[in-house]
Design a protein around this motif. Sequence first.
Motif, PDB file in Angstrom:
ATOM      1  N   PHE A  28      23.891  16.153 -11.025  1.00  0.00           N
ATOM      2  CA  PHE A  28      23.764  17.108 -12.128  1.00  0.00           C
ATOM      3  C   PHE A  28      23.927  16.364 -13.442  1.00  0.00           C
ATOM      4  O   PHE A  28      24.821  15.527 -13.591  1.00  0.00           O
ATOM      5  N   GLU A  29      23.042  16.658 -14.383  1.00  0.00           N
ATOM      6  CA  GLU A  29      23.133  16.048 -15.713  1.00  0.00           C
ATOM      7  C   GLU A  29      23.188  17.151 -16.762  1.00  0.00           C
ATOM      8  O   GLU A  29      22.381  18.085 -16.735  1.00  0.00           O
ATOM      9  N   LEU A  30      24.140  17.033 -17.688  1.00  0.00           N
ATOM     10  CA  LEU A  30      24.359  18.062 -18.701  1.00  0.00           C
ATOM     11  C   LEU A  30      24.151  17.491 -20.097  1.00  0.00           C
ATOM     12  O   LEU A  30      24.656  16.412 -20.421  1.00  0.00           O
ATOM     13  N   ARG A  31      23.403  18.233 -20.912  1.00  0.00           N
ATOM     14  CA  ARG A  31      23.192  17.866 -22.313  1.00  0.00           C
ATOM     15  C   ARG A  31      23.523  19.058 -23.205  1.00  0.00           C
ATOM     16  O   ARG A  31      23.430  20.208 -22.777  1.00  0.00           O
ATOM     17  N   ASP A  32      23.912  18.748 -24.446  1.00  0.00           N
ATOM     18  CA  ASP A  32      24.233  19.833 -25.364  1.00  0.00           C
ATOM     19  C   ASP A  32      22.961  20.423 -25.966  1.00  0.00           C
ATOM     20  O   ASP A  32      21.840  20.010 -25.636  1.00  0.00           O
ATOM     21  N   LYS A  33      23.132  21.366 -26.858  1.00  0.00           N
ATOM     22  CA  LYS A  33      21.999  22.080 -27.438  1.00  0.00           C
ATOM     23  C   LYS A  33      21.051  21.142 -28.181  1.00  0.00           C
ATOM     24  O   LYS A  33      19.841  21.379 -28.253  1.00  0.00           O
ATOM     25  N   GLY A  34      21.610  20.063 -28.718  1.00  0.00           N
ATOM     26  CA  GLY A  34      20.794  19.102 -29.448  1.00  0.00           C
ATOM     27  C   GLY A  34      20.196  18.012 -28.589  1.00  0.00           C
ATOM     28  O   GLY A  34      19.504  17.123 -29.091  1.00  0.00           O
ATOM     29  N   GLY A  35      20.490  18.037 -27.283  1.00  0.00           N
ATOM     30  CA  GLY A  35      19.911  17.057 -26.373  1.00  0.00           C
ATOM     31  C   GLY A  35      20.787  15.853 -26.091  1.00  0.00           C
ATOM     32  O   GLY A  35      20.385  14.953 -25.344  1.00  0.00           O
ATOM     33  N   LYS A  36      21.999  15.819 -26.657  1.00  0.00           N
ATOM     34  CA  LYS A  36      22.903  14.699 -26.407  1.00  0.00           C
ATOM     35  C   LYS A  36      23.662  14.918 -25.099  1.00  0.00           C
ATOM     36  O   LYS A  36      23.981  16.050 -24.740  1.00  0.00           O
ATOM     37  N   LYS A 191      19.323  20.935   0.559  1.00  0.00           N
ATOM     38  CA  LYS A 191      18.906  19.537   0.676  1.00  0.00           C
ATOM     39  C   LYS A 191      19.390  18.808  -0.574  1.00  0.00           C
ATOM     40  O   LYS A 191      19.969  19.427  -1.480  1.00  0.00           O
ATOM     41  N   ASP A 192      19.191  17.492  -0.631  1.00  0.00           N
ATOM     42  CA  ASP A 192      19.626  16.726  -1.793  1.00  0.00           C
ATOM     43  C   ASP A 192      19.028  17.317  -3.069  1.00  0.00           C
ATOM     44  O   ASP A 192      17.834  17.628  -3.127  1.00  0.00           O
ATOM     45  N   VAL A 193      19.883  17.467  -4.090  1.00  0.00           N
ATOM     46  CA  VAL A 193      19.467  18.143  -5.321  1.00  0.00           C
ATOM     47  C   VAL A 193      19.747  17.254  -6.526  1.00  0.00           C
ATOM     48  O   VAL A 193      20.811  16.632  -6.628  1.00  0.00           O
ATOM     49  N   LEU A 194      18.784  17.191  -7.444  1.00  0.00           N
ATOM     50  CA  LEU A 194      18.955  16.560  -8.749  1.00  0.00           C
ATOM     51  C   LEU A 194      18.639  17.618  -9.791  1.00  0.00           C
ATOM     52  O   LEU A 194      17.513  18.098  -9.887  1.00  0.00           O
TER      53      LEU A 194
END
Length: 220
Positions: A28-36, A191-194
Amino acid sequence: MVFKRVKVFLMVMLFSASAAAENVSFSFELRDKGGKVFEDAVVSLMPTDSSLIMPPPSGAVTEMEQKDKQFTPHILVVQKGQSVSFPNRDDIQHHVFSFSETKSFELQLYKEDVPSPLVFDNVGDVELGCSVHDWMLGYIKVVETPYFAKTDDQGRVYLQELPAGEYNLSVWHPRIVNKSNGFTMQVDVSKDVLLNHQLEVDVLPPLLGFDSFEQDAEYQ
């Protein structure tokens, strides 16, 4: 007899392969509202199948340190029922407290003599402070599930050996500006999740560095 043995052997192999296939990985990858990239967010996966929720290991104790006049880590994640110790690594006294509904407590002035660990038996978030050093701020996030992690400096978490199934994915951080300081969504992890996600709400700026606070008095 040989046929039966081969048949049994094949059944065992198939069963083992099936059991192994039930464990998957979740990225899982998380970014803020501005994309950072968003670091240090709590990511937990709550299975819809309650039989997959294992209790914390008996006697397991994790630590929330006081070091260099701050709480370390700034955010600690524990499973419901887990114990937390509050060792003081500084050469001065601290007075740790929380008025949070999830866990209200007070550890009066101490230095070397560490108080007994506290059990965190309610789900929710606990805000920590120190009566001696007003700038000290920390959090303990208590989750129901054993499947959790915090995003790293790339905004990512990676969970391995996760039982396949349906989950409620929850993300939490005190700087996320909404009522729950986060969000929840359903995910299929058969199954494997990205998974990548960008916040739709604002986030507060990071706290000032602790060194920037004026420290007029030190309590020995």
